[in-house]
Design an enzyme around this catalytic site. Structure first.
Site, mmCIF file in Angstrom:
data_model
loop_
_atom_site.group_PDB
_atom_site.id
_atom_site.type_symbol
_atom_site.label_atom_id
_atom_site.label_comp_id
_atom_site.label_asym_id
_atom_site.label_seq_id
_atom_site.Cartn_x
_atom_site.Cartn_y
_atom_site.Cartn_z
ATOM 1 N N GLN A 111 0.839 -1.201 0.000
ATOM 2 C CA GLN A 111 0.000 0.000 0.000
ATOM 3 C C GLN A 111 0.871 1.246 0.000
ATOM 4 O OE1 GLN A 111 -3.262 -0.024 2.753
ATOM 5 N NE2 GLN A 111 -3.925 1.989 2.095
ATOM 6 N N PHE A 112 1.238 1.693 -1.200
ATOM 7 C CA PHE A 112 2.107 2.866 -1.321
ATOM 8 C C PHE A 112 1.453 4.119 -0.759
ATOM 9 C CE2 PHE A 112 -0.433 3.721 -5.023
ATOM 10 C CZ PHE A 112 -0.343 5.090 -5.225
ATOM 11 N N THR A 113 0.124 4.141 -0.652
ATOM 12 C CA THR A 113 -0.560 5.340 -0.163
ATOM 13 C C THR A 113 -0.269 5.626 1.308
ATOM 14 O OG1 THR A 113 -2.594 4.112 0.317
ATOM 15 C CG2 THR A 113 -2.414 5.153 -1.861
#
Length: 150
Positions: A80-82
């Site tokens: 989850q790069f966010t």
């Protein structure tokens, strides 16, 4: 490196309606990797995820006395790069601190492999895919783990 760690009764990840990873009792790990992360942060995070005592000891025992290893639980690991989205300015998150896709995938894959070396069941989503994650949070217990590079 940032990990949102959730104690779950069950969790699964779906891509285009198909279940690609599913666990029972254990931990759901949402994993964000920054552009500065190295093997040092990765090793610390693996240890922390495996050794953190956030499971209860029996029916009436302390709510935070056993680790995932001690209960022989399961892990669902989702990229989850966010988690590195910076929302302090403007109306759109900035992802300047997120690692580029290729180095992030390499570190994510090593993170998953090191968790598997524990002998526990480890399921994953697909790196970079749009996913639906279904979580039955237990408690609820949700914690943010963070290890910044030195």
């Amino acid at each position: 490196m940032r990990v949102v760690i959730q104690r779950v009764k069950s969790s699964q990840v779906e891509i285009e309606g198909k279940v690609v990873g599913k666990i029972g009792r254990g931990l759901n790990l949402l994993v964000g990797i920054s552009s500065n992360d190295t093997e040092t942060e990765l090793d610390w995070m693996v240890r922390k995820c495996l050794e953190l005592r956030i499971f209860p000891d029996g029916e009436n025992g302390d709510r935070f006395s056993k680790s995932i290893q001690e209960i022989n639980g399961e892990l669902l690991v989702i990229s989850q790069f966010t988690l590195y989205g910076d929302c302090r300015k403007g109306r759109r998150p900035s992802f300047d601190k997120s690692a580029a896709p290729q180095p992030a995938k390499e570190l994510y894959d090593r993170f998953v492999q090191k968790l598997r070396e524990s002998g526990l069941k480890v399921e994953t989503g697909i790196f970079g895919a749009m996913m639906n994650v279904l979580i039955v949070n237990d408690g609820p217990v949700t914690l943010l783990l963070e290890k910044e590079s030195a």
